[in-house]
Design a protein around this motif. Structure first.
Motif, PDB file in Angstrom:
ATOM      1  N   SER A  78       8.434  30.878  -0.795  1.00 14.35           N
ATOM      2  CA  SER A  78       9.535  30.709   0.151  1.00 14.35           C
ATOM      3  C   SER A  78      10.861  30.515  -0.567  1.00 14.35           C
ATOM      4  O   SER A  78      10.964  29.730  -1.515  1.00 14.35           O
ATOM      5  CB  SER A  78       9.282  29.503   1.054  1.00 14.35           C
ATOM      6  N   SER A  79      11.880  31.218  -0.097  1.00 10.18           N
ATOM      7  CA  SER A  79      13.244  31.010  -0.569  1.00 10.18           C
ATOM      8  C   SER A  79      14.109  30.475   0.567  1.00 10.18           C
ATOM      9  O   SER A  79      15.340  30.496   0.491  1.00 10.18           O
ATOM     10  CB  SER A  79      13.824  32.333  -1.087  1.00 10.18           C
ATOM     11  N   ARG A  80      13.455  29.978   1.613  1.00 10.98           N
ATOM     12  CA  ARG A  80      14.173  29.543   2.805  1.00 10.98           C
ATOM     13  C   ARG A  80      14.393  28.036   2.818  1.00 10.98           C
ATOM     14  O   ARG A  80      13.802  27.299   2.033  1.00 10.98           O
ATOM     15  CB  ARG A  80      13.430  30.011   4.048  1.00 10.98           C
ATOM     16  N   GLU A  81      15.232  27.606   3.717  1.00 10.68           N
ATOM     17  CA  GLU A  81      15.657  26.208   3.762  1.00 10.68           C
ATOM     18  C   GLU A  81      14.549  25.258   4.198  1.00 10.68           C
ATOM     19  O   GLU A  81      14.443  24.130   3.728  1.00 10.68           O
ATOM     20  CB  GLU A  81      16.851  26.091   4.720  1.00 10.68           C
ATOM     21  N   PHE A  82      13.708  25.732   5.134  1.00  9.33           N
ATOM     22  CA  PHE A  82      12.667  24.886   5.683  1.00  9.33           C
ATOM     23  C   PHE A  82      11.285  25.461   5.376  1.00  9.33           C
ATOM     24  O   PHE A  82      11.100  26.681   5.298  1.00  9.33           O
ATOM     25  CB  PHE A  82      12.826  24.734   7.202  1.00  9.33           C
ATOM     26  N   ILE A  83      10.337  24.573   5.224  1.00  5.42           N
ATOM     27  CA  ILE A  83       8.946  24.964   4.987  1.00  5.42           C
ATOM     28  C   ILE A  83       8.080  24.317   6.052  1.00  5.42           C
ATOM     29  O   ILE A  83       8.298  23.162   6.427  1.00  5.42           O
ATOM     30  CB  ILE A  83       8.501  24.542   3.569  1.00  5.42           C
ATOM     31  N   ALA A  84       7.122  25.074   6.566  1.00  6.01           N
ATOM     32  CA  ALA A  84       6.220  24.550   7.594  1.00  6.01           C
ATOM     33  C   ALA A  84       4.784  24.856   7.201  1.00  6.01           C
ATOM     34  O   ALA A  84       4.514  25.835   6.501  1.00  6.01           O
ATOM     35  CB  ALA A  84       6.539  25.168   8.950  1.00  6.01           C
ATOM     36  N   PHE A  85       3.887  24.011   7.662  1.00  6.57           N
ATOM     37  CA  PHE A  85       2.458  24.205   7.405  1.00  6.57           C
ATOM     38  C   PHE A  85       1.718  24.117   8.726  1.00  6.57           C
ATOM     39  O   PHE A  85       1.981  23.243   9.560  1.00  6.57           O
ATOM     40  CB  PHE A  85       1.938  23.142   6.430  1.00  6.57           C
ATOM     41  N   LEU A  86       0.765  25.031   8.898  1.00  8.46           N
ATOM     42  CA  LEU A  86      -0.003  25.092  10.145  1.00  8.46           C
ATOM     43  C   LEU A  86      -1.461  25.372   9.812  1.00  8.46           C
ATOM     44  O   LEU A  86      -1.761  26.285   9.052  1.00  8.46           O
ATOM     45  CB  LEU A  86       0.545  26.211  11.042  1.00  8.46           C
ATOM     46  N   ASN A  87      -2.359  24.572  10.364  1.00  5.27           N
ATOM     47  CA  ASN A  87      -3.786  24.798  10.150  1.00  5.27           C
ATOM     48  C   ASN A  87      -4.238  26.069  10.846  1.00  5.27           C
ATOM     49  O   ASN A  87      -3.690  26.453  11.884  1.00  5.27           O
ATOM     50  CB  ASN A  87      -4.605  23.623  10.677  1.00  5.27           C
ATOM     51  N   GLN A  88      -5.262  26.692  10.317  1.00  4.94           N
ATOM     52  CA  GLN A  88      -5.769  27.920  10.922  1.00  4.94           C
ATOM     53  C   GLN A  88      -6.341  27.688  12.318  1.00  4.94           C
ATOM     54  O   GLN A  88      -6.384  28.606  13.139  1.00  4.94           O
ATOM     55  CB  GLN A  88      -6.834  28.558  10.027  1.00  4.94           C
ATOM     56  N   ASP A  89      -6.752  26.460  12.621  1.00  4.38           N
ATOM     57  CA  ASP A  89      -7.305  26.157  13.950  1.00  4.38           C
ATOM     58  C   ASP A  89      -6.272  25.491  14.852  1.00  4.38           C
ATOM     59  O   ASP A  89      -6.621  24.884  15.863  1.00  4.38           O
ATOM     60  CB  ASP A  89      -8.552  25.283  13.840  1.00  4.38           C
ATOM     61  N   ALA A  90      -4.986  25.628  14.490  1.00  4.59           N
ATOM     62  CA  ALA A  90      -3.904  25.103  15.322  1.00  4.59           C
ATOM     63  C   ALA A  90      -3.166  26.264  15.988  1.00  4.59           C
ATOM     64  O   ALA A  90      -3.129  27.380  15.463  1.00  4.59           O
ATOM     65  CB  ALA A  90      -2.938  24.273  14.486  1.00  4.59           C
ATOM     66  N   ARG A  91      -2.568  25.971  17.146  1.00  5.31           N
ATOM     67  CA  ARG A  91      -1.818  26.974  17.892  1.00  5.31           C
ATOM     68  C   ARG A  91      -0.439  26.403  18.211  1.00  5.31           C
ATOM     69  O   ARG A  91      -0.322  25.411  18.935  1.00  5.31           O
ATOM     70  CB  ARG A  91      -2.541  27.352  19.197  1.00  5.31           C
ATOM     71  N   ALA A  92       0.584  27.042  17.669  1.00 13.09           N
ATOM     72  CA  ALA A  92       1.947  26.547  17.853  1.00 13.09           C
ATOM     73  C   ALA A  92       2.537  27.055  19.155  1.00 13.09           C
ATOM     74  O   ALA A  92       2.377  28.222  19.514  1.00 13.09           O
ATOM     75  CB  ALA A  92       2.816  26.994  16.683  1.00 13.09           C
ATOM     76  N   SER A  93       3.235  26.176  19.872  1.00 13.09           N
ATOM     77  CA  SER A  93       3.976  26.588  21.061  1.00 13.09           C
ATOM     78  C   SER A  93       5.252  27.285  20.620  1.00 13.09           C
ATOM     79  O   SER A  93       5.700  27.132  19.477  1.00 13.09           O
ATOM     80  CB  SER A  93       4.318  25.375  21.921  1.00 13.09           C
ATOM     81  N   PRO A  94       5.876  28.065  21.512  1.00 14.73           N
ATOM     82  CA  PRO A  94       7.119  28.738  21.146  1.00 14.73           C
ATOM     83  C   PRO A  94       8.222  27.782  20.693  1.00 14.73           C
ATOM     84  O   PRO A  94       9.118  28.175  19.953  1.00 14.73           O
ATOM     85  CB  PRO A  94       7.520  29.456  22.443  1.00 14.73           C
ATOM     86  N   VAL A 209       5.537  21.128  20.161  1.00 12.33           N
ATOM     87  CA  VAL A 209       4.160  20.946  20.633  1.00 12.33           C
ATOM     88  C   VAL A 209       3.221  21.939  19.960  1.00 12.33           C
ATOM     89  O   VAL A 209       3.519  23.137  19.848  1.00 12.33           O
ATOM     90  CB  VAL A 209       4.067  21.109  22.166  1.00 12.33           C
ATOM     91  N   VAL A 210       2.092  21.422  19.511  1.00 14.42           N
ATOM     92  CA  VAL A 210       1.052  22.231  18.870  1.00 14.42           C
ATOM     93  C   VAL A 210      -0.292  21.768  19.420  1.00 14.42           C
ATOM     94  O   VAL A 210      -0.480  20.575  19.680  1.00 14.42           O
ATOM     95  CB  VAL A 210       1.081  22.051  17.334  1.00 14.42           C
ATOM     96  N   THR A 211      -1.209  22.704  19.631  1.00 15.53           N
ATOM     97  CA  THR A 211      -2.578  22.315  19.973  1.00 15.53           C
ATOM     98  C   THR A 211      -3.455  22.511  18.741  1.00 15.53           C
ATOM     99  O   THR A 211      -3.229  23.412  17.936  1.00 15.53           O
ATOM    100  CB  THR A 211      -3.142  23.128  21.147  1.00 15.53           C
ATOM    101  N   HIS A 212      -4.457  21.654  18.629  1.00 11.97           N
ATOM    102  CA  HIS A 212      -5.287  21.650  17.424  1.00 11.97           C
ATOM    103  C   HIS A 212      -6.733  21.423  17.814  1.00 11.97           C
ATOM    104  O   HIS A 212      -7.034  20.521  18.600  1.00 11.97           O
ATOM    105  CB  HIS A 212      -4.812  20.531  16.479  1.00 11.97           C
TER     106      HIS A 212
END
Length: 346
Positions: A78-94, A209-212
């Motif tokens: 990543s060369s971007r300002e923010f970094i995010a991590f998401l589990n493979q069994d998680a579902r991110a809301s818009p 909001v994220v579901t996991h």
């Protein structure tokens, strides 16, 4: 979302990865840079990513090096300002990324955002709204199984959940990323404690909001890794006098964990022994890591203890007996924490 990179670490996630990626694409706020790091899956996960999401950057590792290693490798792309991590069994809301970044921009003192994470199997109930860290290092889900409409206010918390988190990339790199020696479990608590020690604050954002997919369970392997990593993290973060003062509650918690292991059978007992054997064999490595962590110190142990709790909520265990047995222990935990906070001025 051209200011954020989302890292997803996979291992045998063929049943999960496509849906996980779909929730990040074309959500109205634009598609972020997504990096999938596959830890030597044997079920065709990399092939699914290649065929179904060609815009996703894919890194395939030759062996399963663990979550922390994979996450750190992904963050380096990543060369971007923010970094995010998401589990493979998680579902991110818009709203997940947009709300998280807005929270960071509105709170310059915050370095990380932990979202409202709901139980995917039952989104009306909470998985966690930021994690609660006990003075013994035992970490539980804040708000577990409460109504999804609860915890509606943005607030600072000490613990973030690794199932989904967003942070300033500069802070994540300053901390050295996740501890790769942990392999799996407790990396989020360790990052939270090291972050607090270095003066980085974490915000809970209810609009993100994220579901996991979450089912509380403690297999022998999970308990082994959690217990060894818990002590390793405490030894890295807290000063020696603080650890000595916390000795009585650490012993009390140790006895409680041993009691739980005995009640669950020889498999967990063996895992508990194994955790201590691992710690004994990695004293030098933990000591070296401690030196690196302490060099970043900006906050005192007094501040860390203020953010940690004296009560254990064992509702995740789903055991009424455990809930009953922990009540008298919590009284002792709270009393000793209060006493230590009076003594600790450093």
């Amino acid at each position: 979302m051209d200011r954020v990179t989302v890292v997803i670490v996979t291992h045998d996630g063929a049943d999960e990865i496509q849906e996980c990626l779909e929730c990040l694409v074309g959500n109205g706020a634009g598609s972020p840079h997504v990096v999938v790091v596959d830890n030597a899956s044997s079920d065709g996960t990399p092939e699914l990513v290649k065929s179904g999401s060609p815009a996703v950057e894919l890194i395939v590792l030759p062996e399963n090096y663990g979550y922390g290693f994979g996450a750190n490798i992904g963050s380096e792309r990543s060369s971007r300002e923010f970094i995010a991590f998401l589990n493979q069994d998680a579902r991110a809301s818009p709203s997940w990324l947009e709300a998280s970044i807005a929270a960071l921009e509105e709170n310059p003192s915050a370095a990380f955002v932990t979202p409202k994470i709901l139980i995917r199997q039952n989104p009306a109930r909470i998985n966690t709204c930021g994690n609660t860290i006990h003075v013994t290092g035992i970490t539980t889900c804040r708000g577990y199984d409460q109504s999804a409409v609860s915890f509606a206010q943005r607030e600072f918390v000490i613990g973030m959940s690794g199932a989904a988190l967003v942070g300033r990339k500069s802070a994540f790199r300053r901390l050295g990323g996740f501890d790769e020696s942990f392999f799996m479990y407790y990396e989020d608590t360790d990052l939270s404690l090291r972050g607090a020690l270095a003066g980085f604050k974490c915000l809970y954002e209810p609009e993100a909001v994220v579901t996991h997919s979450f089912e509380p369970s403690f297999s022998a392997q999970k308990l082994y890794v959690l217990e060894r990593n818990r002590y390793a993290s405490l030894f890295k973060v807290l000063r020696v006098p603080t650890l000595l003062l916390l000795g009585p509650v650490l012993v009390l918690a140790e006895l409680a964990v041993w009691g739980y292991c005995v009640s669950r059978g020889p498999g967990l007992v063996a895992s508990k022994f194994k955790a201590w054997i691992w710690l004994a064999g990695h004293v030098r490595e933990i000591s070296n890591a401690r030196h690196a962590v302490q060099e970043l110190r900006k906050a005192g142990d007094r501040e860390l203890l203020a953010g940690m709790t004296g009560s254990l909520d064992l509702s995740e265990l789903g055991s009424p007996l455990a809930t009953i047995c922990v009540r008298p222990l919590n009284l002792l935990f709270r009393m000793w924490r209060a006493l230590v906070r009076v003594v600790v001025f450093w």
